[in-house]
Design a protein around this motif. Sequence first.
Motif, PDB file in Angstrom:
ATOM      1  N   GLY A   1      13.475   2.854  10.369  1.00 29.26           N
ATOM      2  CA  GLY A   1      12.793   2.244   9.896  1.00 29.26           C
ATOM      3  C   GLY A   1      11.523   1.325  10.884  1.00 29.26           C
ATOM      4  O   GLY A   1      10.597   0.663  10.067  1.00 29.26           O
ATOM      5  N   GLY A   2      11.103   2.135  11.748  1.00 28.89           N
ATOM      6  CA  GLY A   2       9.930   2.148  12.364  1.00 28.89           C
ATOM      7  C   GLY A   2       8.938   3.154  11.489  1.00 28.89           C
ATOM      8  O   GLY A   2       7.470   2.337  11.220  1.00 28.89           O
ATOM      9  N   GLN A   3       8.969   3.961  11.161  1.00 33.13           N
ATOM     10  CA  GLN A   3       8.248   5.192  10.158  1.00 33.13           C
ATOM     11  C   GLN A   3       7.861   4.221   9.341  1.00 33.13           C
ATOM     12  O   GLN A   3       6.192   4.010   8.950  1.00 33.13           O
ATOM     13  N   ARG A   4       7.954   3.358   8.141  1.00 31.23           N
ATOM     14  CA  ARG A   4       8.347   2.946   7.315  1.00 31.23           C
ATOM     15  C   ARG A   4       7.183   1.432   7.579  1.00 31.23           C
ATOM     16  O   ARG A   4       6.288   0.966   7.007  1.00 31.23           O
ATOM     17  N   GLN A   5       7.710   0.656   8.838  1.00 27.93           N
ATOM     18  CA  GLN A   5       6.459  -0.021   9.413  1.00 27.93           C
ATOM     19  C   GLN A   5       5.519   0.213   9.879  1.00 27.93           C
ATOM     20  O   GLN A   5       4.414  -0.235   9.081  1.00 27.93           O
ATOM     21  N   ARG A   6       5.320   1.732  10.196  1.00 29.46           N
ATOM     22  CA  ARG A   6       3.664   2.247  10.565  1.00 29.46           C
ATOM     23  C   ARG A   6       3.008   2.541   8.606  1.00 29.46           C
ATOM     24  O   ARG A   6       1.606   2.368   9.055  1.00 29.46           O
ATOM     25  N   VAL A   7       4.006   3.031   7.773  1.00 27.16           N
ATOM     26  CA  VAL A   7       3.828   3.491   6.646  1.00 27.16           C
ATOM     27  C   VAL A   7       2.747   2.135   6.196  1.00 27.16           C
ATOM     28  O   VAL A   7       1.952   1.830   5.801  1.00 27.16           O
ATOM     29  N   ALA A   8       3.729   0.617   6.063  1.00 34.08           N
ATOM     30  CA  ALA A   8       3.130  -0.409   5.296  1.00 34.08           C
ATOM     31  C   ALA A   8       1.902  -0.473   6.458  1.00 34.08           C
ATOM     32  O   ALA A   8       1.042  -1.122   5.773  1.00 34.08           O
ATOM     33  N   MET A   9       1.683  -0.510   7.768  1.00 35.22           N
ATOM     34  CA  MET A   9       0.771  -0.919   8.436  1.00 35.22           C
ATOM     35  C   MET A   9      -0.441  -0.147   7.782  1.00 35.22           C
ATOM     36  O   MET A   9      -1.881  -0.772   7.526  1.00 35.22           O
ATOM     37  N   GLY A  10      -0.504   0.862   7.480  1.00 34.63           N
ATOM     38  CA  GLY A  10      -1.249   2.332   6.549  1.00 34.63           C
ATOM     39  C   GLY A  10      -1.698   2.076   5.873  1.00 34.63           C
ATOM     40  O   GLY A  10      -3.291   2.031   5.460  1.00 34.63           O
ATOM     41  N   ARG A  11      -0.830   1.355   4.468  1.00 31.52           N
ATOM     42  CA  ARG A  11      -1.454   0.709   4.137  1.00 31.52           C
ATOM     43  C   ARG A  11      -2.474   0.120   3.663  1.00 31.52           C
ATOM     44  O   ARG A  11      -3.359  -0.231   3.074  1.00 31.52           O
ATOM     45  N   ALA A  12      -2.022  -0.685   5.082  1.00 32.15           N
ATOM     46  CA  ALA A  12      -3.117  -1.981   4.560  1.00 32.15           C
ATOM     47  C   ALA A  12      -4.241  -1.592   5.943  1.00 32.15           C
ATOM     48  O   ALA A  12      -5.602  -2.184   5.205  1.00 32.15           O
ATOM     49  N   MET A  13      -4.463  -0.214   6.445  1.00 34.60           N
ATOM     50  CA  MET A  13      -5.754  -0.161   7.184  1.00 34.60           C
ATOM     51  C   MET A  13      -6.801   0.330   5.872  1.00 34.60           C
ATOM     52  O   MET A  13      -7.005   0.529   6.161  1.00 34.60           O
ATOM     53  N   VAL A  14      -5.334   0.918   5.218  1.00 27.33           N
ATOM     54  CA  VAL A  14      -6.597   2.227   4.100  1.00 27.33           C
ATOM     55  C   VAL A  14      -7.805   1.301   3.652  1.00 27.33           C
ATOM     56  O   VAL A  14      -9.246   1.618   3.311  1.00 27.33           O
TER      57      VAL A  14
END
Lengths: 357, 292
Positions: free
Chosen positions: A137-150
Motif C-alpha cells: 500500500g505504501g509503495q502504491r501511494q509513492r507511485v501515485a505521487m511519483g506519477r503526479a510529480m514527473v
Amino acid sequence: MTDVILEKVGKTYPNGYHAIPSVDLSIEEGEFIVLVGPSGCGKSTLLRMVAGLESISTGELRIRGERMNEKEPAERDIAMVFQNYALYPHMSVYDNMAYGLKNRGMAKNLIEEKVSDVAAMLGLTELLQRKPRQLSGGQRQRVAMGRAMVRDPKVFLFDEPLSNLDAKLRVQMRVEIRQLQRKLGTTTLYVTHDQVEAMTLADRLVVLNKGKAEQIGTPMDLYNKPATPFVAAFIGSPSMNLIDANLTEQGIKISEALTLPLSHQHRGGIVWGIRPEHLEVSDEHNADFALRILAVESLGAETLIHGKVETELGNGDPMVVRLSGPHLPDVNSLMWLTAPVLHWHLFDAKTQQRLRD
Amino acid sequence: MTVTFPQKGLPWLLLLPQLLVTAIFFLWPAEQALEQAFYQEDAFGLSREFIGLENFAALFTDPLYYQSMLTTLVFSFSVAIVGMSLALLLAVMADRVIRGKLAYQTLLIWPYAVAPALAGVLWWILFDPSMGPIALWLKSAGVDWNHYLNGNQAMILVVIASTWKQISYNFLFFLAGLQAVPRSLIEAAAIDGASPFKRFWTIVFPLLSPTTFFLLVVNLVYAFFETFGVIDATTKGGPGQSTTTLVYKVFNDGFVGLDLGGSAAQSVVLMAIVGLMTVIQFRFIERKVQYS
Ligand SMILES: Nc1ncnc2c1ncn2[C@@H]1O[C@H](COP(=O)(O)OP(=O)(O)OP(=O)(O)O)[C@@H](O)[C@H]1O
Ligand SMILES: [Mg+2]
C-alpha cells in the motif's frame, strides 16, 4: 503571486443536489492549502472542480490568471493523487509514471530521465518494472505521487491520499509529503477529513461545512480564534468543550446554579467554549466549578477525564479535561477546576459567529 | 454445509430426470455415432458391414471436408469478431447513456430471446433476392444481391444472421466489464492528457481482456456448434458448399446424402473438437487472462 483563484465557485449536481453554494479562495504560489471537513461536506467536489473532473456550475476558477472553467483536465496543468491511487493495473510502475509524459509527446530519452529522477527521489528505483499489484500500500501511494510529480505541474491535488494506509505509515508519509512539497514548491490543494493531518500539513486550512467555507486561516488562527462553534469543535483533539449559555449582567450563566463572572456588552444566548487542555485542576476554594468524573482515559503522556459539570441542582453539561502525564482520579469523585478567562471562546448562539473579546 | 438425506434412494430419485435426459439425448446417440463410424450401412439401414477406420480415412482424404473446415473457420471467426466488435461499440455507447439507460439495455437484450431458426427465417425474408426489403435496397444501391448464386454473399448472410443473436449476449458481458473499470482510472488518464480514444485503447480495452477472451471462446463455440438452425433456415449450406460448416455437413451427408457411416465419423471428430475446446476454455478461464 496568486496562483489559483476560486471566485464564488458553486456546484449543483445534475440530480439537483446543491453540494456547494459558493466558495471564495485565493491560493498563493507554493502554498499548501488543506480542505478539511466532515464526510459529505463537499471537499472532493471542490477539488474535482479544480481538477476539471466536475463542471463548475457557478463562479470562476483561475489558474495563473487564466480562466479554467471550460478547460479539459489535461489543459489545466494540474496533477492529482486519488484516494485509491488509481494506478493503471496493467502497466508497470515505469509506464504508470511515463504515461502522462508520453501522451504529451515528450521525447523518449527525456521521459526516461524524468522518471528515473523522480523514482530516485521517492525510493522507487528498484520497483520500476513491477506491476501495481506487486506493491505494498505504501509503495502504491509513492507511485501515485511519483506519477503526479514527473509532470511537474502547476498545482498538485490530493484527495485523501493517506486514508488507506495504517496509522504509522500515515504519519511517515505525511511528513514526506510535506518535505517534498516544500522542496518542489508546487502549489498544493489537499483534501482530508483528519484534522491532525490538516493541522500538520497546511499553510492555511479551509474548514468546509455543508459546502460552505466556515473559516480560512493558518492552523494556529483556527486553533486560537475559531470563527464558529463548528470550527471550534472540528479543530483540536479532543474537541473543544462547547456549552449553551446566556450572557447576562452577572456573566455567563451556564445553568441556574452556575454563573461564571464576566463583563461583556453582549446579551442573550451564546455558546461558551473552552478547550480540554486549558482547564486547570484547582481546589474547592479557588475553583470555578466542579466536575463529576464519569470516565478516565489514560494515554500515558496525557490523561483525558470525561465528566459532567456538578452543581447544587445536579449534573449538568458534559465536559472533557486533558491533563498531561498520568493521573488516576476515582470515577464518580469530584474534580475541582478553573477555566482561565483568557482561554474562553464565546459565540453568538443565533448567528454562530465568534463574539469580539 | 452438507445436506444429508434420510434415505440413500431419494437423491438418486431426484437426479433421475436429469440423468435420463442426458442418457437418452446425449450418451445413447454418442455411443451410436461412435459405433456407426466403424461400419458401412446401406441406404435403407437393412445391412451393415464392419470396415474399421475406412470412414475416417475417406474423411481425411476428402478435399470437401477440408473445404468445410476452412468454411467453418472463416464463418466462426467472422461471427465472433463482427459480433464482439458491434457489441463492444454498443456497450461503450450504453455505458455513456444516462437517460433512458434501462430501455436501451432492454432493447438490446431482445434478440437473444428469439429462437435461432426464427432469426434465420427473419433474415431469409429480409434478404430474399426477389422480395426482401434489404436485398431490394441493396439492388437499388447497385449491389447485385443473390445469395442463392453468390457464395460470398451467402456467407455474409449467415454471418449476419448468426451474429445478430449473439450481440445481446456479448453486449451484456461487455457492459458489465466496462462498468467494472474504476472511474478514477479514466479520470487519471484524462488528467494525464489521454484523449477519449486513447483512454479507451490504452486503459479500458486492456482491462477488458479477460472478458474479451471469455467471449471469444464462447462465440467460437457458438458459431461452431449452435448455428445449424440459422444456416438451415437461410442457405441450407449452399450455394455449392460455400456455407456448409462442419456441423451442417454432418447433417447433410447423413440425412440428405444418406452416408451414415461417414456422417458418424464426422460426429466423432466434432466430439473431439468439443472436448478440446472445453479443455482450453477451462484451462484459460481458470487461470484468468490477467493483464500481464
Ligand atoms: N455525482 C453526484 N451527484 C449528486 N450528488 C453528489 C454527487 N457526488 C457527490 N454528491 C453529494 O455531494 C455531497 C458532497 O460530496 P463529496 O464527495 O464532495 O463529499 P466529501 O466531503 O468528499 O466526503 P468524504 O469525506 O466522504 O469523501 C455529498 O452529500 C454527496 O452525496
Ligand atoms: Mg471525498
